[in-house]
Structures are given as structure tokens and as C-alpha cells.
Design a protein around this motif. Structure first.
Motif, mmCIF file in Angstrom:
data_model
loop_
_atom_site.group_PDB
_atom_site.id
_atom_site.type_symbol
_atom_site.label_atom_id
_atom_site.label_comp_id
_atom_site.label_asym_id
_atom_site.label_seq_id
_atom_site.Cartn_x
_atom_site.Cartn_y
_atom_site.Cartn_z
ATOM 1 N N ARG A 151 -7.706 3.109 -9.668
ATOM 2 C CA ARG A 151 -6.855 3.575 -8.567
ATOM 3 C C ARG A 151 -6.544 5.076 -8.609
ATOM 4 N N SER A 152 -6.518 5.663 -9.778
ATOM 5 C CA SER A 152 -6.103 7.062 -9.891
ATOM 6 C C SER A 152 -7.051 7.991 -9.136
ATOM 7 N N ASN A 153 -6.506 9.127 -8.731
ATOM 8 C CA ASN A 153 -7.285 10.088 -7.956
ATOM 9 C C ASN A 153 -8.299 10.841 -8.796
ATOM 10 N N GLN A 179 -3.760 -1.309 7.690
ATOM 11 C CA GLN A 179 -4.451 -0.388 6.792
ATOM 12 C C GLN A 179 -5.930 -0.746 6.725
ATOM 13 N N PHE A 220 -0.421 -2.567 -7.435
ATOM 14 C CA PHE A 220 -1.798 -2.231 -7.071
ATOM 15 C C PHE A 220 -2.754 -3.384 -7.327
ATOM 16 N N ASP A 240 0.621 4.077 -2.984
ATOM 17 C CA ASP A 240 0.218 5.449 -2.665
ATOM 18 C C ASP A 240 1.292 6.453 -3.075
ATOM 19 N N GLN A 241 2.540 6.076 -2.867
ATOM 20 C CA GLN A 241 3.648 6.967 -3.224
ATOM 21 C C GLN A 241 3.640 7.294 -4.711
ATOM 22 N N GLN A 258 -2.243 -5.723 -4.659
ATOM 23 C CA GLN A 258 -2.767 -5.161 -3.418
ATOM 24 C C GLN A 258 -4.282 -5.275 -3.337
ATOM 25 N N THR A 285 0.287 9.292 -5.924
ATOM 26 C CA THR A 285 0.186 10.664 -5.425
ATOM 27 C C THR A 285 0.824 11.644 -6.409
ATOM 28 N N SER A 329 0.797 -1.223 0.000
ATOM 29 C CA SER A 329 0.000 0.000 0.000
ATOM 30 C C SER A 329 0.835 1.281 0.000
ATOM 31 N N PRO A 330 1.885 1.425 0.838
ATOM 32 C CA PRO A 330 2.664 2.673 0.814
ATOM 33 C C PRO A 330 3.341 2.938 -0.524
ATOM 34 N N VAL A 359 -9.639 -1.628 1.487
ATOM 35 C CA VAL A 359 -9.927 -0.738 0.371
ATOM 36 C C VAL A 359 -11.435 -0.628 0.143
#
Length: 509
Positions: A422-424, A502, A274, A253-254, A277, A257, A249-250, A505
Motif C-alpha cells: 500500500r505504501s507510496n 471509488q 487497508f 488514504d489519509q 479494504q 499520505t 478508503s478515505p 484498486v
């Protein structure tokens, strides 16, 4: 309360011990219902009101749909007022009782109205808490695009945990009762436990009433519990979640972001990380949920069946989140198909309905356009696969080649489409797609590329599980050997578990 937290383990041990110490079946169910409400209230006690509202509405709707049916023209004549005899005289009075109410005939229009009430309440709650801000934002952007500078205020809404899951569960109950596929239950407490049963309450599997309610009628015995199977399944789920998903996960996320600063190789590492994950996170939760229910004597449906070893995209979606896609098939796809007679169900009509199903799936997963795009892309992929299969099926010489290439191509497509999941936002998803598909490096930084070596043992372990190489070994060894071996594995797993658990999801869905 996350399944991988030690406080949940203590919580479950308490539930387990008290549950099996109680002698009466009704007492056990009451205990489970109380604990389920405590479990859900631990997230935010205020949202218990939504769970209770959905429970009360669908329970009452079920009772109304259990009434005998009659023609609308005769219904009024068949309804009689109860008579009470007092002091030798007959007096007409309204005497309320469940038997009187439930034996009162109902017509088709009334049944449709009760079903509509269930749909409006459940989808209304889901729509407000999950989609209100999405629709207001989309409306504001559309109005501004049309030259109307109107701004619609959004609200600071907290999404209740698991609302998408228990909404679909209660809706399936009302719809099945309306269609006559299910006899509504009279016990309010049994129905409440069906809705609130804590192992699958906040992230599935989505359990149908026809599967779970009959289990509530039968007293459970401790001798029927498959302890080895449940303990092993829980450990496997814990390993997937705590050791694989939480550690990846980290890194994921890294990258997501700031994807614009990384190389194409980092993009590949992040995207593959991902999809590993998300699979280990959700299937791990499902494994632990099924195991916890099994230790209490209840059986929940399978939710994952090694989807990454699928040979085509259609097969993958039949093996990924099985309970959701079977729900969408039964309550959206099949009714859409039945809107036309069989003679008029063309391929194009079927493909349209597949696209509707997959778009609904994307919208269910998240209130954002990139989720809708993700669902649409997978719908297009399923349609393309079905059309391609119909074209190539007469040419037997290509079957071997298709089977060889099917698995890697399916996984590649799943990874490419998962970028939108997954994208923001949509713009960052397009940036990542360029890097993933065309090896375009927008930046010069690299993630921890050594993580790629971690994929090899994972693939080997997953393949061994898929082939069932160790499926029955742990059942054949003596109890003391199983206990020692299990303890050793737990020690190893705890050594590699992520320091900070965590959240799952799918809690956000």
C-alpha cells in the motif's frame, strides 16, 4: 465504468434484456462482443487498439499452432502447391484458403517461433505501458550510483485498464495451444469474445480459454440461470465494495499520505483497515463479475475463498486471487520444476522456484520496488512455512498449538507485508513498518480510532459466511419472500454505501 455506479446497472440491464430477447446463439454472442467493446472503450477508446491487436495476434498464432506437426527434415517435401484445372490444362497456382494454410505441416522450430511471437507482442505491450518508466528510473538511479550522471527520460504513459489481466488470458491460450492442451478455435468472433468478455475484462478473474471457450459452443437458456444465486452474489459483492471498501478508503488514504504524523495505534487501525479494504474491493469485484456472467449463462472461476481464515501463509495464497496464482503455478512454477529430472529436484531447488513465483507476483502487481519487496517477503514466508512444517510434522503434540496460533499469525504477517503493497514508496513503507512492528509512534495525531469497533461486526459476518450458516436459507423461502427480503437489503445497503464510488484498486494493475 465501475460496477457500483448506477450507469453500469442500467448498462447491464440493457445488455441482459436484449441478450435474452435474441433467439439465435450467434446473435447473442455478437451482442455481447459489441457491448464488451463499448464497456472497455468507455475507459479510453484509444486502448481498444491494444485489445484488438492482442486478439488478432493470438488468434492467428493459435491457428498456426493448430497445424499438423511434422519433422523438419520432411516438412519441405510434404508441402504441395495447389493445382487449378482450367481449359483442360493443369496449371500450378497458389490458391489461398484457410484449409490449405491450416493443413500445411509445421515443425518444432516453426511452432516455437509462433509462440515466441505471442510472447513478444503481449509481454512487449505489457512491458512498455506498465514497466517502461520503472526500468528507466531504475537504470538512471543505478548509473548515478555508479558515478555516471546519466538521466534517461521517462514518458507520460497511461496504463491501459486491465492490460495485465487480458494479457495473461491470451498468453494462456497460446501456451496451451503450443503444449497441445487446447485445440485452437477457428471462430475469430468467439475468440474475440473470450478476450473481451466485459464482466472480467478489467480486473479478473483471469479466465483460461479451456474454461470459457467450450461455454461459447453451447446455446444458453434462461431456465438454466440461477437467478437467486447470481442476484445474492452481486448484492454481497456490492456490499463489500460500496459499503466497506469505499468507506474505508478515505481513512486509509489519509494515513498513508502522511504516516509520519500519526501514532502507532493509528498505524494499526490504518493497516487493518487497508487489508479489509483490499479484500472487500477485489473479492467484491470478483463476486459481481461472476454474478453478471452467471446472469448471462456463463460461469467464471472462483477467485477468493475466505483467505483471512487460512491457518498458514501457503494456504492463504492458495485462497487469495486464486486465478492469478494458479496461472503463475501452471506457467512459471511447474515449468521451472520440470527443468530438472525428478531425482534432482531438491528442496532448495523448489524453494528457489517459489521465490521466483512470488517475486513475479509482486512485479505483476506494480512497477515499483516496494511491490517486488512485498512479493519477496511473501515468498520467504511460504518457504519458511514449508520448511517449518517438515521439521514439526513428526511432533504430533504441537499440531494443536500450531492450529490455534496459525490463523492469527498468518493474518499478522499478511498485514505486515501489506504495508509494502500500500505504501507510496519504499522509504515510507519502512517508516510504517517500524510503527506497526515495534509500536513506534513517529507523530502524535490519531485517526478516527472508533472505526476499530466497526471491525467486530465485520468479523462476525465474515465468519458466519465462512461457516455457511446462511448459505441455503435464501433458497428455501418462496419467491415473493425472497423478492421482499432482497429489496429490503438493497435499501439498507444503499443507505450505507459511500457517496462517491471509488475506482477498483486492481484497475491500476
Amino acid at each position: 465504468m465501475v460496477f457500483t455506479e448506477f450507469r453500469f446497472l442500467f448498462f447491464f440491464i440493457l445488455i441482459f434484456c436484449v441478450y435474452w430477447a435474441l433467439q439465435k446463439h450467434n446473435h447473442r454472442k455478437s451482442w455481447l462482443l459489441i457491448c464488451s467493446y463499448i464497456f472497455y472503450g468507455a475507459w479510453d477508446w484509444r486502448f481498444l487498439s491494444l485489445l484488438l491487436l492482442s486478439t488478432v495476434v493470438d488468434y492467428f498464432v493459435g491457428l498456426m499452432l493448430s497445424r499438423p506437426q511434422s519433422d523438419s527434415s520432411k516438412a519441405g517435401k510434404e508441402i504441395q502447391v495447389s493445382n487449378a484445372v482450367q481449359n483442360g490444362e493443369t496449371q500450378n497456382r497458389w490458391i489461398f484458403s484457410w484449409d490449405t494454410l491450416l493443413n500445411k505441416p509445421t515443425n518444432k522450430q516453426q511452432r516455437q517461433a509462433w509462440l515466441a511471437l505471442s510472447l513478444v507482442v503481449n509481454l512487449g505491450l505489457l512491458g512498455f505501458f506498465k514497466y517502461y518508466n520503472f526500468f528507466t528510473d531504475s537504470a538512471s538511479h543505478l548509473l548515478n550510483f555508479l558515478g555516471l550522471p546519466i538521466s534517461i527520460k521517462t514518458l507520460a504513459i497511461i496504463l491501459p485498464a486491465g492490460i495485465s489481466f487480458y494479457t495473461f488470458q491470451t498468453l494462456s491460450y497460446s501456451i496451451d495451444a503450443y503444449l497441445g492442451k487446447l485445440k485452437p478455435i477457428r471462430s475469430f468472433w468467439d475468440f474475440s469474445l473470450f478476450v473481451a468478455f466485459f464482466p472480467q475484462l478489467v480486473a479478473g478473474p483471469i479466465v483460461r480459454a479451456s474454461t470459457f471457450l467450450p461455454q461459447l459452443l453451447t446455446p444458453k437458456t434462461l431456465s438454466e440461470v440461477d437467478f437467486r444465486g447470481c442476484l445474492t452474489l452481486f448484492m454481497v459483492g456490492y456490499f463489500k465494495k460500496a459499503c466497506i471498501s469505499d468507506n474505508l478508503s478515505p481513512l486509509v488514504d489519509q494515513y498513508f499520505t502522511n504516516p509520519e504524523i500519526y501514532t502507532a495505534l493509528s498505524c494499526w487501525i490504518a493497516v487493518i483497515s487497508f487489508v479489509i479494504q483490499i479484500y472487500c474491493d477485489f473479492s467484491g469485484y470478483s463476486d459481481m463479475a461472476i454474478a453478471c456472467a452467471g446472469l448471462l449463462g456463463y460461469k467464471l472461476p472462483l477467485n477468493f475463498n475466505f483467505p483471512y481464515f487460512s491457518r498458514n501463509i501457503t494456504e492463504l495464497w492458495q485462497r487469495w486471487h486464486i486465478t492469478l496464482y494458479s496461472w503463475l503455478r501452471d506457467y512459471i512454477y511447474i515449468p521451472l520444476m520440470r527443468m530438472r529430472p525428478k531425482a534432482q529436484r531438491t528442496e532448495l531447488f523448489g524453494y528457489r522456484n517459489i521465490l521466483i513465483l512470488m517475486l513475479t507476483s509482486g512485479f505483476w502487481h506494480g512497477a515499483a520496488w516496494h511491490f517486488v519487496v512485498w512479493g519477496g517477503l511473501n515468498g520467504i514466508a511460504v518457504v519458511v512455512h514449508k520448511q517449518w512444517s517438515s521439521w514439526i510434522s513428526p511432533y504430533k503434540q504441537f499440531l494443536t498449538l500450531r492450529n490455534m496460533l496459525g490463523m492469527p499469525l498468518t493474518f499478522y504477517w499478511f498485514c505486515a507485508s501489506a504495508i509494502f503493497f500500500r505504501s507510496n514508496d519504499f522509504s515510507s513503507a519502512m517508516e510504517v513498518e517500524k510503527s506497526f512492528l515495534f509500536f513506534n509512534s513517529p507523530g502524535f495525531q490519531n485517526l478516527n480510532i472508533q472505526i476499530g469497533w466497526f471491525f467486530i461486526p465485520l468479523i462476525i459476518m465474515h465468519w458466519a459466511a465462512y461457516k455457511g450458516w446462511f448459505a441455503e436459507v435464501w433458497r428455501k423461502i418462496p419467491n415473493w419472500s425472497f423478492a421482499v427480503f432482497y429489496g429490503m437489503l438493497v435499501s439498507v445497503i444503499l443507505r450505507f454505501a459511500a457517496i462517491s464510488p471509488q475506482a477498483f484498486v486492481y484497475f491500476q494493475f
